[in-house]
Design a protein around this motif. Sequence first.
Motif, PDB file in Angstrom:
ATOM      1  N   ARG A 136       0.835  -1.201   0.000  1.00 46.10           N
ATOM      2  CA  ARG A 136       0.000   0.000   0.000  1.00 46.10           C
ATOM      3  C   ARG A 136       0.878   1.263   0.000  1.00 46.10           C
ATOM      4  N   GLY A 137       0.552   2.183  -0.895  1.00 41.27           N
ATOM      5  CA  GLY A 137       1.287   3.439  -0.980  1.00 41.27           C
ATOM      6  C   GLY A 137       2.546   3.359  -1.831  1.00 41.27           C
ATOM      7  N   VAL A 161      -5.678  -4.737  -1.110  1.00 44.19           N
ATOM      8  CA  VAL A 161      -5.066  -3.458  -1.469  1.00 44.19           C
ATOM      9  C   VAL A 161      -5.729  -2.979  -2.759  1.00 44.19           C
ATOM     10  N   ARG A 164      -6.419   2.206  -5.980  1.00 46.91           N
ATOM     11  CA  ARG A 164      -6.214   3.595  -5.551  1.00 46.91           C
ATOM     12  C   ARG A 164      -5.176   3.692  -4.442  1.00 46.91           C
ATOM     13  N   ASP A 165      -4.838   2.551  -3.854  1.00 46.22           N
ATOM     14  CA  ASP A 165      -3.855   2.539  -2.770  1.00 46.22           C
ATOM     15  C   ASP A 165      -2.428   2.433  -3.273  1.00 46.22           C
ATOM     16  N   VAL A 166      -2.263   2.198  -4.582  1.00 46.51           N
ATOM     17  CA  VAL A 166      -0.933   2.050  -5.160  1.00 46.51           C
ATOM     18  C   VAL A 166      -0.855   2.853  -6.449  1.00 46.51           C
TER      19      VAL A 166
END
Length: 335
Positions: A136-137, A161, A164-166
């Motif tokens: 994530r991120g 995940v 939009r989280d990556v």
Amino acid sequence: MRRYLQIAVLFFFICLPWGMGGPTPVQGSEQLQPVTYRLKWLFNVSVAGDLYTDATGIFRKNGLDVTTKEGGPERDAIKELEMGYADFGVASADQVIRARAKGAPVVVLAQLFQTNPLQWIYYPDRFTIHRLADLRGRVLGVTFGGNDEAILRTLLSKGKVGERDVTLFSVRYDYTPFYRKRVDIWPVYRNAQGVILADKLGREGESVAFLNPAAFGVIFVANSVVTAERTARENPDLVRRFIRGLMRGWTEAMHMDNHRAVLYLLQRHDPDTPRHVLDAQLAITRRMIQPTPEFSIGKLDVNGWRQTEAIMVKQKLIGSPVAIEKTFRPEFLIE
């Protein structure tokens, strides 16, 4: 060239303590049945057993004159089987499943890689991946439309995940974005580019680690040996002689007693890769082909094939299941 390699490798064997029964005598060309074998990859460590089987005369002892042809991005073994350009080939599970979904009469004789070499390299000093949620991120390298996209999306889904989280980064053959640490994980073949990159970065003081999807329960089967249904039905003796010879060659090639001879053969085909890199590549390939010394090379991971098929259905890469078990022909390996 192939004849020269046969002689050179056999001479190399003679100079070594014999392992696995020593070299196989090369028969004359009379009464040998011509066979064309199309690989999936170029001549490198991932086809070590194929090269070894040919160079040491195992095919010829089985009465076959096999022409082993390189693969590559522009080659499709299944299409060549359909068009009659090849008798046997190597294809990944997704290629087989896609072909079956389109009605292609292809069957699977043996599975080469028990662990998919397609993995992701990353810098563990920046972050570590203990859980899939650790993605994530992050900026994730992916080849859109490639196998790695299907695998990565499955990993993200399994780890809950969201996209939009990556950030998904479209990769090319240029590793600069990874070197400059603009991308957190980058898809590589663990036993090939993965070793080369680890060696290069290690000399620069960088350490690397690898995200192996199988460690998180995601199995996407890699390369297997295939032929046409018609060949299996109408010429079972040919299929039996070919696949048994090939699996014998792979088994001998993966045996530690023959490690130096296989390295010599790889150096002949891949002279630009340093020997110490080839040595590491071969060691990793061995574990992926034969997880334990007792493991029978070529065994089909039926559950892995089922999961691969399920992934492709879920991601709408095929419209519906293809009854993948009906493509398996393991009986040709049975002595």
